[in-house]
Design a protein around this motif. Structure first.
Motif, PDB file in Angstrom:
ATOM      1  N   SER A 159       0.356  -1.069   0.384  1.00 49.93           N
ATOM      2  CA  SER A 159       0.282   0.071  -0.167  1.00 49.93           C
ATOM      3  C   SER A 159       0.956   1.124   0.353  1.00 49.93           C
ATOM      4  N   HIS A 160       1.698   0.994   1.149  1.00 46.69           N
ATOM      5  CA  HIS A 160       3.291   2.407   0.712  1.00 46.69           C
ATOM      6  C   HIS A 160       3.667   3.151  -0.561  1.00 46.69           C
TER       7      HIS A 160
ATOM      8  N   GLY B 194       0.504   3.420  -3.197  1.00 49.88           N
ATOM      9  CA  GLY B 194      -0.581   4.563  -3.029  1.00 49.88           C
ATOM     10  C   GLY B 194       0.642   5.310  -3.166  1.00 49.88           C
TER      11      GLY B 194
ATOM     12  N   ARG C  92      -1.245   8.820  -5.294  1.00 53.35           N
ATOM     13  CA  ARG C  92      -1.590   9.929  -4.712  1.00 53.35           C
ATOM     14  C   ARG C  92      -1.113  11.193  -5.543  1.00 53.35           C
TER      15      ARG C  92
ATOM     16  N   MET D 222      12.935  10.941 -11.864  1.00 54.14           N
ATOM     17  CA  MET D 222      13.404  11.786 -10.567  1.00 54.14           C
ATOM     18  C   MET D 222      12.730  12.076  -9.258  1.00 54.14           C
ATOM     19  N   GLN D 223      11.444  12.649  -9.441  1.00 59.15           N
ATOM     20  CA  GLN D 223      10.945  12.858  -8.166  1.00 59.15           C
ATOM     21  C   GLN D 223      10.160  11.050  -8.198  1.00 59.15           C
TER      22      GLN D 223
ATOM     23  N   SER E 119      12.747   9.753  -5.731  1.00 60.59           N
ATOM     24  CA  SER E 119      13.154  11.064  -4.829  1.00 60.59           C
ATOM     25  C   SER E 119      12.082  10.272  -3.661  1.00 60.59           C
ATOM     26  N   GLN E 120      10.765  10.083  -3.673  1.00 60.68           N
ATOM     27  CA  GLN E 120      10.238   9.871  -3.522  1.00 60.68           C
ATOM     28  C   GLN E 120       9.912   8.221  -2.957  1.00 60.68           C
TER      29      GLN E 120
ATOM     30  N   LYS F 146      12.443   7.905  -0.239  1.00 56.36           N
ATOM     31  CA  LYS F 146      12.352   8.487   1.196  1.00 56.36           C
ATOM     32  C   LYS F 146      11.142   7.762   2.072  1.00 56.36           C
TER      33      LYS F 146
ATOM     34  N   HIS G  23      10.077   5.018   4.140  1.00 55.28           N
ATOM     35  CA  HIS G  23      10.583   4.651   5.865  1.00 55.28           C
ATOM     36  C   HIS G  23      11.080   2.926   4.750  1.00 55.28           C
TER      37      HIS G  23
ATOM     38  N   LYS H 193       1.612  16.699   8.448  1.00 57.92           N
ATOM     39  CA  LYS H 193       2.048  16.074   7.665  1.00 57.92           C
ATOM     40  C   LYS H 193       2.727  17.373   6.789  1.00 57.92           C
TER      41      LYS H 193
ATOM     42  N   TYR I 149      -4.126   1.949   9.382  1.00 55.91           N
ATOM     43  CA  TYR I 149      -2.984   1.783   8.979  1.00 55.91           C
ATOM     44  C   TYR I 149      -3.278   3.216   7.204  1.00 55.91           C
TER      45      TYR I 149
ATOM     46  N   ILE J 267      -1.847   6.280   5.713  1.00 54.93           N
ATOM     47  CA  ILE J 267      -0.521   6.058   4.790  1.00 54.93           C
ATOM     48  C   ILE J 267      -0.200   7.649   4.144  1.00 54.93           C
ATOM     49  N   PRO J 268      -1.193   7.973   3.376  1.00 60.99           N
ATOM     50  CA  PRO J 268      -0.731   9.142   2.255  1.00 60.99           C
ATOM     51  C   PRO J 268      -0.872  10.551   3.506  1.00 60.99           C
TER      52      PRO J 268
ATOM     53  N   HIS K 246       5.180   8.402   8.431  1.00 64.26           N
ATOM     54  CA  HIS K 246       5.470   6.773   8.138  1.00 64.26           C
ATOM     55  C   HIS K 246       3.959   6.535   9.567  1.00 64.26           C
ATOM     56  N   ASN K 247       3.592   4.853   9.188  1.00 59.25           N
ATOM     57  CA  ASN K 247       2.642   4.434   9.862  1.00 59.25           C
ATOM     58  C   ASN K 247       3.221   3.314  10.077  1.00 59.25           C
ATOM     59  N   PHE K 248       3.068   2.451  11.745  1.00 60.49           N
ATOM     60  CA  PHE K 248       2.944   1.400  11.983  1.00 60.49           C
ATOM     61  C   PHE K 248       1.993   0.798  12.724  1.00 60.49           C
TER      62      PHE K 248
ATOM     63  N   ARG L 214       1.786  -5.540  16.101  1.00 57.27           N
ATOM     64  CA  ARG L 214       1.128  -6.535  15.996  1.00 57.27           C
ATOM     65  C   ARG L 214       1.547  -6.814  17.165  1.00 57.27           C
TER      66      ARG L 214
ATOM     67  N   GLU M 274      12.150   4.253  16.951  1.00 60.40           N
ATOM     68  CA  GLU M 274      12.207   4.267  15.752  1.00 60.40           C
ATOM     69  C   GLU M 274      10.943   5.403  15.820  1.00 60.40           C
TER      70      GLU M 274
ATOM     71  N   ILE N 235      11.893   9.298  13.647  1.00 61.39           N
ATOM     72  CA  ILE N 235      11.079   9.288  11.966  1.00 61.39           C
ATOM     73  C   ILE N 235      10.704  11.030  12.737  1.00 61.39           C
TER      74      ILE N 235
ATOM     75  N   ARG O  34      13.181  16.584   7.775  1.00 61.57           N
ATOM     76  CA  ARG O  34      12.233  16.770   7.994  1.00 61.57           C
ATOM     77  C   ARG O  34      11.010  16.434   8.666  1.00 61.57           C
TER      78      ARG O  34
ATOM     79  N   ASP P 180      15.084  18.155   2.370  1.00 61.72           N
ATOM     80  CA  ASP P 180      14.427  16.754   1.967  1.00 61.72           C
ATOM     81  C   ASP P 180      14.994  16.425   0.377  1.00 61.72           C
ATOM     82  N   LYS P 181      15.744  15.690   0.397  1.00 56.91           N
ATOM     83  CA  LYS P 181      16.097  15.445  -1.413  1.00 56.91           C
ATOM     84  C   LYS P 181      14.622  15.390  -2.129  1.00 56.91           C
ATOM     85  N   ALA P 182      13.796  15.144  -1.928  1.00 57.82           N
ATOM     86  CA  ALA P 182      12.474  14.780  -2.806  1.00 57.82           C
ATOM     87  C   ALA P 182      11.787  16.112  -2.705  1.00 57.82           C
ATOM     88  N   GLU P 183      12.418  17.636  -2.247  1.00 58.55           N
ATOM     89  CA  GLU P 183      11.758  18.676  -2.740  1.00 58.55           C
ATOM     90  C   GLU P 183      13.273  19.375  -3.838  1.00 58.55           C
TER      91      GLU P 183
END
Ligand SMILES: Cc1ncc(C[n+]2csc(CCOP(=O)(O)OP(=O)(O)O)c2C)c(N)n1
Lengths: 96, 553
Positions: free
Chosen positions: A21-22, A25, A29, A61-62, A65-66, A69, A71, B88, B117, B121-122, B126-128, B131, B142, B146, B151, B300-303
């Motif tokens: 899903s991660h 998703g 998204r 490239m995005q 990177s995403q 990221k 986890h 977020k 969960y 996600i979006p 992160h989420n856990f 169990r 952890e 995180i 960031r 944040d590299k993705a930025e």
């Protein structure tokens, strides 16, 4: 068969029920195209490998990177040298 | 030693130094509350889970440390979602523990079961889903790592009821990881960036919330001063640069200063620091600093290059980046550019409160408040015109004194965030500027205020409208006003009184400004209703979709 406008991203990920899903998703998204996906558990099963077939466009490239990221993504490799045809021949797995 | 999952959670939170948890109990998290009962962690009972989430945000945004909230499964979680999503997009470290139905019930559509969960996600970093009780020993450190590192962002830990009750035997408590941020990890080294900065003729610094997250406001000012580079902020960066500083240009973007928006078009170099090129800041992207070379530095590299390609960039903690680049920056008077900056500033003066006339002019009230509270006062806002007026006018001089829902723009943020800030910063004053629309969205937290008695003043800018919507309808929808006027207007001061909170109605005061200043001096919760002329618009503004230089008003 190799398609020049596509490439494969190989991911090693933590193997738990939410990881798919991660990954998927993220694609839905952020409006990224995901053309194909193959995956399977590795070794003892605590990690899995995923192969994502994606288009080589300005989003590429995005996407990388995403994904990096996330986890649960332990390792990411870009696999441009792969033969992508496996994504289009999955049917043959089921042939007699 | 042997502990239940619930005990593991509470003991670990104690070890982490968590002093306050906001939340609401329900059947899926009652085991957790049973252990909390005997802990010295203080629990703040919110009146709706969104309130609990924003109380945690108020603690986290004002201190920079992760804050914790609790919610039960099902509706507890769905109520919490808005506050998590808000955390977020504004990079706020919140760790939410949510109750879940027992493991063997998951997937059966059990009472108050929801796919926490999947839903989170979006909207989380992160989420856990825990169990087993044993897993919690790994998950909790952890989760905080995180939430607080790199960031920052929210983390959700979903804990089924049976996991809270399960006993686990173990030898040693795990340690919390030190917050660890990456150094400069890109090929581009500071040398090449410094060369670009040194050789630029008309550079501008554009900084966002990243400067505050990395506590590098001091280094930012040094960079600006050493090389005479004017600096402009985003909404999230306010508080990082003294408004009176001659190099400070104020905010850019939709409700920024005209001169910042103009000068950025004239710059030959834009140095983007912890700035994510959000659309409210950039305006029409194709026009945004189109004549400039762009240097982008973000943790944040993705930025990097997400919205606009950067000519030079670095993925780094801004503190480390600024420390390493400062010695390489040459002193430079930039006489010509500074002259041009000052000239533009004079040509396009910024908004001022009217000197005479309307006592209740929003800008005037904001000036009044600033003049009567200590400079370390924490300000929260809701969302709408009042928020923009505060952002434009309030003289924020310290980081983490301005709490606002920037990225998500969530009405209802202001009151609970102010509660969190007040509880996490005893001894400091907190002022919440709200609008009559926004206030109604989380008004139930007035009961929490009555209970906790924080040093908090709520100022209601009451215009009888969803003001920002009315403004948009006036300017961009041919004056076709629909669903923006309130025809039933509550007596807010009386409502506050009904909650047991001292209240004032400035509409009924002979000397309203005097009443305002004396109310602000009280060290208890106060609520002040302020009538605002409904036809007042927030100017200047960039029409939606237009280039920043097309500012009107
Ligand atoms: C939860 C939520 N719903 C709707 C909106 C859209 N919206 C933005 S500003 C605004 C009006 C805010 O009115 P008010 O709180 O009275 O503040 P004013 O603009 O009058 O100062 C609305 C409805 C929003 N930002 N958040």
């Amino acid at each position: 068969m190799k398609q020049h406008n596509h490439t494969v991203i190989e991911l090693i990920v933590n193997n738990h029920p939410g990881v798919m899903s991660h990954i998927t998703g993220l694609f839905s998204r952020r409006g990224y195209n995901l053309e194909g996906i193959l995956c399977g558990a590795l070794g003892e099963g605590s990690t899995s490998v995923m192969y994502l077939l994606v288009s080589l466009n300005e989003q590429y490239m995005q996407i990388i990177s995403q994904l990096e990221k996330l986890h649960d993504v332990i390792e990411l490799k870009e696999r441009s040298e792969y033969d992508h045809s496996v994504f289009y021949k999955i049917d043959s797995l089921f042939a007699e | 030693m042997k502990h239940t999952g619930a005990e593991i959670i509470i003991r670990m939170l104690e070890k982490k130094g968590i002093r306050i948890i906001s939340g609401i109990p329900g059947s899926a998290n009652l085991p957790l509350y049973k252990v909390l009962h005997d802990s010295n962690i203080k629990h703040v009972l919110a009146r709706q889970e969104q309130g609990a989430g924003f109380i945690a945000q108020g603690m986290a945004r004002s201190t920079g440390k992760a804050a914790v909230c609790f919610a039960t499964s099902g509706p507890g979680v769905t109520n919490l979602l808005t506050a998590i999503a808000d955390a977020k997009i504004d990079s706020v470290p919140v760790v939410a523990f949510t109750g879940q139905v027992a493991t063997n019930m998951i997937g059966t559509d059990a009472f108050q079961e929801i796919d926490t969960y999947g839903l989170t996600i979006p909207i989380t970093k992160h989420n856990f889903l825990a169990r087993s009780a044993a897993e919690l020993l790994e998950i909790i450190p952890e989760a905080f790592r995180i939430a607080e590192s790199g960031r920052p962002g929210p983390v959700v830990i979903d804990v089924p009821r049976d996991v809270q009750l399960q006993e686990h035997t173990f030898d040693e408590w795990p340690c919390f990881h030190e917050k660890h941020n990456p150094a400069a990890i890109e090929k581009n080294n500071p040398d090449t960036l410094a060369i670009t900065i040194n050789s630029a003729r008309r550079p501008i610094i554009l900084f966002g919330g990243g400067i505050i997250e990395s506590a590098s406001e001091g280094l930012l000012r040094q960079l600006a001063e050493k090389s005479n580079i004017p600096a402009a902020s985003t909404l999230r960066g306010l508080g990082a640069f003294a408004p009176s500083h001659p190099l400070y240009l104020g905010m850019i973007g939709m409700h920024g200063t005209k001169y910042a928006n103009r000068l950025i078009e004239q710059a030959d170099l834009v140095i983007a620091l912890g700035f994510r090129f959000g659309d409210r800041a950039t305006g029409k992207l194709s026009e945004f600093c189109k004549n400039a070379t762009i240097i982008q530095v973000d943790i944040d590299k993705a930025e990097i290059g997400k919205i606009k390609p950067a000519h030079q960039h670095m993925t780094a903690d801004l503190y480390i980046f600024l420390e390493s680049i400062l010695p390489l920056i040459e002193e430079n008077k930039r006489t010509e550019w500074i002259h041009q900056v000052n000239f533009t500033r004079q040509q396009l003066p910024y908004v001022k409160a009217p000197v005479n006339g309307d006592v209740f002019h929003p800008l005037r009230i904001i000036d009044e408040v600033a003049a009567h509270v200590p400079s370390d006062t924490i300000i929260s806002t809701d969302v709408g015109q009042h928020q923009m007026w505060v952002a434009m006018k309030y003289p924020f001089t310290m980081p983490r004194t301005f709490l606002t829902s920037a990225g998500l723009g969530t009405m209802g943020f202001g009151v609970p965030a102010a509660i969190g800030a007040a509880l996490a910063n005893p001894g400091r004053k907190v002022v919440c500027f709200s609008g009559d629309g926004s206030f109604l969205m989380n008004m139930q937290e007035m009961a929490t205020i009555a209970e906790e008695q924080p040093n908090l003043a709520i100022l209601l800018f009451n215009n009888g409208y969803l003001g920002l919507v009315r403004q948009q309808q006036e300017l961009f929808y041919d004056g076709k006003f629909i669903a923006s006027q309130f025809h039933a207007i509550p007596d807010f001061a009386m409502i506050a009184k009904g909650f047991g909170i001292k209240s004032f109605d400035m509409a009924k005061e002979e000397n309203p400004l005097y009443v305002l200043s004396s109310a602000l001096r009280l060290k208890e919760p106060v609520f002040i209703n302020i009538p605002i002329n409904y036809s007042e618009n927030v100017y200047p503004m960039v029409p939606p979709g237009a280039a920043n230089k097309a500012m009107i008003g």
